[in-house]
Design an enzyme around this catalytic site. Structure first.
Site, PDB file in Angstrom:
ATOM      1  N   SER A   1      -6.946   3.064   9.533  1.00 43.68           N
ATOM      2  CA  SER A   1      -8.294   3.451   8.627  1.00 43.68           C
ATOM      3  C   SER A   1      -6.920   2.531   7.892  1.00 43.68           C
ATOM      4  O   SER A   1      -8.005   1.854   6.579  1.00 43.68           O
ATOM      5  CB  SER A   1      -8.010   4.588   8.508  1.00 43.68           C
ATOM      6  OG  SER A   1      -8.614   4.885   6.935  1.00 43.68           O
TER       7      SER A   1
ATOM      8  N   ASP B   1     -14.913   1.895   8.433  1.00 44.64           N
ATOM      9  CA  ASP B   1     -13.842   3.345   7.579  1.00 44.64           C
ATOM     10  C   ASP B   1     -14.394   4.544   6.559  1.00 44.64           C
ATOM     11  O   ASP B   1     -14.119   5.699   7.026  1.00 44.64           O
ATOM     12  CB  ASP B   1     -12.708   2.733   7.476  1.00 44.64           C
ATOM     13  CG  ASP B   1     -11.530   3.796   7.156  1.00 44.64           C
ATOM     14  OD1 ASP B   1     -10.960   4.148   7.341  1.00 44.64           O
ATOM     15  OD2 ASP B   1     -11.316   3.166   5.254  1.00 44.64           O
TER      16      ASP B   1
ATOM     17  N   ARG C   1     -14.176  12.370  10.001  1.00 41.49           N
ATOM     18  CA  ARG C   1     -13.109  12.945  10.231  1.00 41.49           C
ATOM     19  C   ARG C   1     -12.807  13.863   9.249  1.00 41.49           C
ATOM     20  O   ARG C   1     -11.944  14.657   9.451  1.00 41.49           O
ATOM     21  CB  ARG C   1     -11.572  12.036  10.287  1.00 41.49           C
ATOM     22  CG  ARG C   1     -12.142  10.272  11.435  1.00 41.49           C
ATOM     23  CD  ARG C   1     -11.779  10.224  11.298  1.00 41.49           C
ATOM     24  NE  ARG C   1      -9.395   9.820  11.276  1.00 41.49           N
ATOM     25  CZ  ARG C   1      -9.077   9.040   9.937  1.00 41.49           C
ATOM     26  NH1 ARG C   1      -9.491   8.326   9.535  1.00 41.49           N
ATOM     27  NH2 ARG C   1      -7.929   9.705  10.022  1.00 41.49           N
TER      28      ARG C   1
ATOM     29  N   HIS D   1       0.720  -1.580  -0.016  1.00 42.29           N
ATOM     30  CA  HIS D   1      -0.053  -0.557   0.150  1.00 42.29           C
ATOM     31  C   HIS D   1       0.607   1.447   0.443  1.00 42.29           C
ATOM     32  O   HIS D   1       1.714   1.435   0.635  1.00 42.29           O
ATOM     33  CB  HIS D   1      -1.015   0.091   1.078  1.00 42.29           C
ATOM     34  CG  HIS D   1      -1.579   1.604   1.126  1.00 42.29           C
ATOM     35  ND1 HIS D   1      -3.039   1.502   0.571  1.00 42.29           N
ATOM     36  CD2 HIS D   1      -1.690   2.411   1.975  1.00 42.29           C
ATOM     37  CE1 HIS D   1      -3.479   2.969   1.101  1.00 42.29           C
ATOM     38  NE2 HIS D   1      -2.510   2.956   1.161  1.00 42.29           N
TER      39      HIS D   1
ATOM     40  N   LYS E   1      -8.233  -1.182   5.905  1.00 40.73           N
ATOM     41  CA  LYS E   1      -7.987  -2.000   3.910  1.00 40.73           C
ATOM     42  C   LYS E   1      -7.826  -3.389   3.700  1.00 40.73           C
ATOM     43  O   LYS E   1      -8.204  -4.101   2.995  1.00 40.73           O
ATOM     44  CB  LYS E   1      -8.815  -0.633   3.883  1.00 40.73           C
ATOM     45  CG  LYS E   1      -9.965   0.103   3.818  1.00 40.73           C
ATOM     46  CD  LYS E   1     -10.017   1.393   2.928  1.00 40.73           C
ATOM     47  CE  LYS E   1      -7.920   1.957   3.906  1.00 40.73           C
ATOM     48  NZ  LYS E   1      -8.656   3.789   3.836  1.00 40.73           N
TER      49      LYS E   1
HETATM   50  N1  URA Z   1      -5.693   7.236   3.876  1.00 40.72           N
HETATM   51  C1  URA Z   1      -6.793   6.949   4.415  1.00 40.72           C
HETATM   52  O1  URA Z   1      -7.131   5.403   3.636  1.00 40.72           O
HETATM   53  N2  URA Z   1      -7.222   6.914   5.398  1.00 40.72           N
HETATM   54  C2  URA Z   1      -6.811   7.637   6.333  1.00 40.72           C
HETATM   55  O2  URA Z   1      -7.205   8.009   7.799  1.00 40.72           O
HETATM   56  C3  URA Z   1      -5.498   8.374   5.897  1.00 40.72           C
HETATM   57  C4  URA Z   1      -5.567   8.264   4.289  1.00 40.72           C
END
Ligand code: URA
Ligand code: CA
Length: 447
Positions: A183, A161, A168, A82, A187
């Site tokens: 977060s 999320d 947020r 990622h 994923k």
């Molecule tokens: N990328 C994400 O997937 N989540 C976050 O909180 C910040 C950046």
């Protein structure tokens, strides 16, 4: 259990239990915990932070809030990768075939671009015929057969999320390390990874502007991986300029193909970061005995042409035209190419990636909103990088545009592109590519 008590506990700095965090996350997704309580809690987390155990509990609760991908039928250790950031970040297009032909299965789910950042799925769609949606059985079968598949993220991965990130974004609680770390990791875990390599960007265009903050974010993610049994390694790489020279979908596919050809001197920064990330993927996948050996293996796969053939195989397996590997001219091609000229002489001191991402979006390469359509052929190519000398009036970049783009738009994008280049009188050093590597054993600072 009541949400208000958990908000108060976090406000007062008490550690929440796994069951308490699960109560909040599950209640939020079910609609039993309202936005205003979840935002108050997020703000309490912003100020108080979370322990490693709390952060892991939040990650797992979010990972389990929707669909999860079962990759148990895929043979071998599934290593996901990622990147945080993502302007001109063509690493997945290079790494997926490269790592696969070195013996580590790549079962990857990717996303589309939004705003100034690009997405791998859009880039793959620049290959004529390429299908980004496969049934789960087909996905697994393809990885077992050819070692690699890249598909679009299912709609119902980590709904918790999605909701919390949206909240947020409008409550000034994005910039919290435990919230960002959970977060991202939720994923990856929902997508079925056994092990994870993270490319954490640092610098102007990145989430984390300072090296210390980037290392702290990386440490938080590596700690989550340890807590939940998915070995995680983070490479901290620079965002002082876009990693590659192409920004835009088909342009990035062309650049990836050029890298996969293994010709010396092509996009050396992109190659170097791919070799570093790929080497960590081989190590986590058990396909190499040392970092240096892994890098050598990968470099050999590039120069032998094996990685390029794997790219063609991947394209063909998903219905795409494999001949683009040998004839990139078959990819979508912009109608107009307009040079961007240096306004003055000097040395390139910095190239602001985010501004270039926005400029490429204005040409139609990216989406301003989730629903917007994009033009796969357009974008920006850099002709100069940090440290290069330029003369006044020399091309520093080129715009690849549609014939339908108004001249005023082209002029505005050209100005924005030129302004993204910081030109200075003093010579400029090439910035480091990899600043640090964070593993469960600790931090190695390399620059
Ligand atoms: N990328 C994400 O997937 N989540 C976050 O909180 C910040 C950046
Ligand atoms: Ca990305």
């Amino acid at each position: 259990m009541r949400a208000v008590d958990l908000i108060q506990a976090k406000r007062d700095g008490r550690e929440l239990t796994e069951a308490e965090i699960r109560f909040l996350v599950e209640g939020y997704v079910a609609g039993a915990v309202p936005d205003y309580q979840m935002s108050a809690w997020a703000m309490a987390v912003y100020f108080r932070g979370m322990t490693a155990a709390e952060t892991a509990a939040l990650t797992l609760a979010m990972a389990r809030s929707g669909d999860t991908v079962d990759l148990s039928e895929v043979r071998g250790t599934k290593v996901d990768k990622h990147s945080t950031g993502g302007v001109g970040d063509t690493t997945t297009l290079v790494l997926a075939p490269l790592v696969a032909c070195a013996g580590v299965p790549v079962a990857k789910m990717s996303g589309r671009g939004l705003g100034h950042t690009g997405g791998t799925i859009d880039k793959l769609e620049a290959i004529p015929g390429f299908r980004v949606e496969l049934a789960q059985e087909t996905f697994v079968e393809q990885v077992n057969r050819i070692g690699v598949a890249v598909i679009s993220q299912s709609g119902n991965i980590t709904p918790a999320d999605k909701l919390l990130y949206g909240l947020r974004d409008v409550t000034a609680t994005v910039e919290s390390i435990p919230l960002i770390a959970s977060s991202i990791m939720s994923k990856k875990i929902a997508a079925g990874a056994d092990a994870i390599v993270l490319d954490v960007k640092t610098g102007d265009g990145a989430f984390m502007k300072t090296l210390d903050d980037s290392i702290r974010l990386a440490e938080a993610m590596v700690a989550i991986g340890e807590e939940v049994g998915r070995r995680t390694v983070a490479v901290i790489s620079g965002m002082d300029q876009p990693l590659g020279n192409a920004i835009g979908n088909a342009l990035e596919v062309r650049e990836a193909i050029a890298v996969l050809r293994g010709e010396p001197g092509v996009s050396p920064d992109l190659v170097e970061v791919c070799l570093s990330l790929g080497a960590h993927m081989l190590l986590l996948g058990g396909a190499a005995s040392s970092y240096d050996a892994a890098k050598e293996t990968l470099a050999a796969k590039l120069s032998s042409g094996e990685a390029l053939r794997k790219f063609a195989e991947l394209a063909a397996a998903q219905g795409g035209d494999p001949t683009v590997a040998d004839d990139p001219g078959r990819l979508p091609t912009a109608e107009r190419v307009v040079p961007v000229l240096a306004p003055r002489a000097g040395y390139v001191g910095a190239i602001r990636a985010e501004a270039l991402g926005t400029a490429a979006m204005q040409l139609g390469a990216g989406r301003a909103t989730k629903e917007a359509s994009i033009d796969l052929s357009v974008g920006i190519r850099l002709r100069k990088r940090i440290g290069d000398r330029v003369e006044a009036g020399e091309p520093i970049a080129e715009l690849h545009a549609s014939a339908a783009t108004a001249d005023e738009t082209l002029v505005a994008v050209a100005r924005r592109t030129a302004e993204a280049f910081a030109l200075q009188d003093e010579r400029a050093e090439k910035p480091p590519l990899v600043y640090a590597v964070v593993t469960p054993e600790g931090v190695a600072r390399l620059a």
